[in-house]
Design a protein around this motif. Structure first.
Motif, PDB file in Angstrom:
ATOM      1  N   ILE A  55      12.841   4.302  -4.208  1.00  0.00           N
ATOM      2  CA  ILE A  55      11.592   3.641  -4.596  1.00  0.00           C
ATOM      3  C   ILE A  55      11.753   2.850  -5.885  1.00  0.00           C
ATOM      4  O   ILE A  55      11.382   1.672  -5.960  1.00  0.00           O
ATOM      5  CB  ILE A  55      10.460   4.677  -4.727  1.00  0.00           C
ATOM      6  N   VAL A 112       8.951   1.361   0.817  1.00  0.00           N
ATOM      7  CA  VAL A 112       8.318   0.481  -0.167  1.00  0.00           C
ATOM      8  C   VAL A 112       7.879  -0.788   0.551  1.00  0.00           C
ATOM      9  O   VAL A 112       8.659  -1.378   1.311  1.00  0.00           O
ATOM     10  CB  VAL A 112       9.281   0.116  -1.311  1.00  0.00           C
ATOM     11  N   THR A 171       3.971   2.218  -2.144  1.00  0.00           N
ATOM     12  CA  THR A 171       5.052   3.140  -1.783  1.00  0.00           C
ATOM     13  C   THR A 171       4.482   4.328  -1.015  1.00  0.00           C
ATOM     14  O   THR A 171       3.321   4.702  -1.190  1.00  0.00           O
ATOM     15  CB  THR A 171       5.790   3.664  -3.031  1.00  0.00           C
TER      16      THR A 171
END
Length: 221
Positions: A208, A134, A119
């Motif tokens: 995320i 991501v 990430t």
């Protein structure tokens, strides 16, 4: 002067073999004598440069190479840890996040771990924009970027009491009849600054965590 962009790269899911490769790249290639550690150093001795050869330290510092292979015209590694459970690196760069450089790094690491999850969160110093992405292997699975207007709207949505002191018509904090900012809007602006990164972090974490959860569930299935 170029706006500085700060990025935090986290190798969330990485196996021992890929982690060892990453450790070796940091240990063997980063020049410790320099005040700044160039992101491009990670590819010295391996990456093919624009002239068709093995990359040297001198070439890795050239803006022409950096803009093509890292993204921004310069990018430094401010901090890193490759010994912990979740390796990470923190960078500072000009105008944009080092997206191309991250992808090139992941292309090396995915040879050892094609299912690794990485990430990145980033923010311009103003901030004029913030964002996150991501990756699974070297492919971006999802990402989002918010400009300053969108950030402001998210803050106003989370804190409607602050919005009461914003002049929508003139796109500024409310002023009195003499054109001076009011005491109330000064206080609202201070509160805005206090909560800004809390709201930004929530935006980034939302994208995320939902994406990492989806990828993890896919892997488990």
């Amino acid at each position: 002067m170029a706006n500085h962009v700060h990025s935090y790269i986290s190798f969330r899911e990485i196996n021992d073999k890929a982690k060892a490769t990453l450790q070796k790249m940091f240990q063997d290639r980063l020049r410790t004598e320099n005040t700044h550690k160039w992101f491009g150093d990670l590819f010295v001795g391996e990456e093919v440069n624009e002239e068709g050869g093995v990359l040297t330290y001198e070439q890795s510092e050239k803006y022409s190479w950096t803009t093509d292979f890292i993204g921004p015209k310069w990018c430094y590694i401010e901090d890193y840890d490759v010994d912990g459970i979740d390796p990470y690196m923190v960078t500072e760069s000009a105008w944009s996040q080092p997206e191309e450089g991250l992808v090139r790094l992941l292309e090396i690491l995915e040879k050892d771990d094609p299912n690794m999850i990485t990430t990145i969160t980033y923010d311009d110093e103003m901030p004029n924009f913030v964002g996150c992405s991501v990756y699974k292997g070297s492919e971006m699975e999802d990402g989002c970027e918010w400009d300053d207007g969108e950030i402001r709207e998210e803050i106003f949505h989370a804190h409607p009491n602050i919005k009461e002191h914003w002049d929508e018509d003139n796109d500024e904090w409310q002023c009195d009849e003499d054109g001076d900012q009011t005491d109330e809007s000064y206080a609202a602006e201070d509160e805005y600054r206090d909560v800004m990164y809390e709201v930004i972090n929530d935006l980034q974490d939302g994208v995320i965590e939902s994406t990492v959860k989806y990828l993890t569930e896919q892997e488990n299935d």
